[in-house]
Design an enzyme around this catalytic site. Sequence first.
Site, mmCIF file in Angstrom:
data_model
loop_
_atom_site.group_PDB
_atom_site.id
_atom_site.type_symbol
_atom_site.label_atom_id
_atom_site.label_comp_id
_atom_site.label_asym_id
_atom_site.label_seq_id
_atom_site.Cartn_x
_atom_site.Cartn_y
_atom_site.Cartn_z
ATOM 1 N N ARG A 242 0.852 -1.182 0.000
ATOM 2 C CA ARG A 242 0.000 0.000 0.000
ATOM 3 C C ARG A 242 0.891 1.236 0.000
ATOM 4 O O ARG A 242 1.907 1.290 0.703
ATOM 5 C CB ARG A 242 -0.933 0.018 1.219
ATOM 6 C CG ARG A 242 -2.094 -0.947 1.135
ATOM 7 C CD ARG A 242 -3.077 -0.563 0.044
ATOM 8 N NE ARG A 242 -4.287 -1.371 0.025
ATOM 9 C CZ ARG A 242 -4.450 -2.487 -0.678
ATOM 10 N NH1 ARG A 242 -3.436 -2.949 -1.409
ATOM 11 N NH2 ARG A 242 -5.602 -3.136 -0.651
ATOM 12 N N GLU A 271 -4.286 7.463 -5.164
ATOM 13 C CA GLU A 271 -4.441 6.734 -6.421
ATOM 14 C C GLU A 271 -5.664 7.222 -7.168
ATOM 15 O O GLU A 271 -6.781 7.123 -6.639
ATOM 16 C CB GLU A 271 -4.522 5.226 -6.129
ATOM 17 C CG GLU A 271 -3.240 4.692 -5.502
ATOM 18 C CD GLU A 271 -3.231 3.191 -5.307
ATOM 19 O OE1 GLU A 271 -4.258 2.526 -5.555
ATOM 20 O OE2 GLU A 271 -2.168 2.656 -4.905
ATOM 21 N N HIS A 290 -1.375 0.249 -9.734
ATOM 22 C CA HIS A 290 -1.955 -0.714 -8.782
ATOM 23 C C HIS A 290 -2.593 -1.881 -9.545
ATOM 24 O O HIS A 290 -3.733 -2.277 -9.254
ATOM 25 C CB HIS A 290 -2.972 -0.034 -7.863
ATOM 26 C CG HIS A 290 -3.182 -0.771 -6.570
ATOM 27 N ND1 HIS A 290 -3.642 -0.155 -5.435
ATOM 28 C CD2 HIS A 290 -3.000 -2.075 -6.231
ATOM 29 C CE1 HIS A 290 -3.735 -1.038 -4.447
ATOM 30 N NE2 HIS A 290 -3.357 -2.210 -4.906
#
Length: 337
Positions: A242, A271, A290
């Site tokens: 993360r 993000e 991601h």
Amino acid sequence: MTFQVGLTGDFLTPDGRIGWGDIGLSLLADDPGVEHRFLDVTAGEVPPGQLAGLDALIGLLPRVSARSLEQADRLRIVARFGVGYDNVDVAALTANGTLLTITRDAVARPVAQAALALVLGISHRLLDKDRLVREHRWQDRLDHMGTGLTGRTVGFVGWGNIGRTVSTMLAPLGMRQTAHDPYADTAAAAAAGVELGDLHAVLAGADVVLVTAALTEGTRNLVDAAALARMKPSAFLVNVARGPIVDQDALAAALTAGRIAGAALDVFREEPPTPDDPILSAPNTLFSPHATCWTDELALASGTAAIRSVLDVRDGRRPQHVVDPEAFAHPALAHLR
């Protein structure tokens, strides 16, 4: 009464297709006792009312908050498609008599493969070499030598299920392996040849720092400016966990100043990152949105695991990989065995 299952709308592309491909949805579609539908929400908080009348939710990125649960009297399980659950108010679910499950076993190998891909990509300077070919600069390849991994040290920040899986994949490369994880299984680490140590010692000795820890209040900004200062100037940082575990501004500064050799990030503080985020202009970087682990393998395994957890609850069974086992004490879940 049919069992009502909702899926967050971010599984779908704008034209209504399931963007992930096969996520095992036939397990729901072929069950006459189940009805499923996709929610309107694709990002942000799940609004109150979206969960009304649902017995189960299979979720990707939208946040499930206490407010989301205001009309969710029937909701007995939220099955996360993945292992991170920082977008879920766990305490609120528990108080509501709602289980939270993750697809722990389904993601381990795909995420480990993603970690290995990023380690190899940044250490071998694949992005730079790709550009040499596209820019007709073949003659400059001696200026872009990579870093071999055999005999080098990888230092894990977090050595849980994913870290252990990465360890097995790295073993044939002949790397020394160290890890910082106060909750690590010491016997498993010893068996795998992984040396456990404190954070700064692990960082100081590593040629590749690989972040695989869960995001908690204890790990937020764990890899801060002081931690980055411990790294070798020749070392790389790879984060598949993360974004907020790493102080992103401090990382950008370290890269820009040449205090570490490079970084490969699958995850970011925000993000997507804003266009003016300093990390995007930092040198010697390799980025993915991601999504490095997003493969057909991950999609089918995670979807199937989440759906099986939902069906377990429907059938009166306790599902696997429950994040909030305290919820079993709630009267609404007392029938599960």
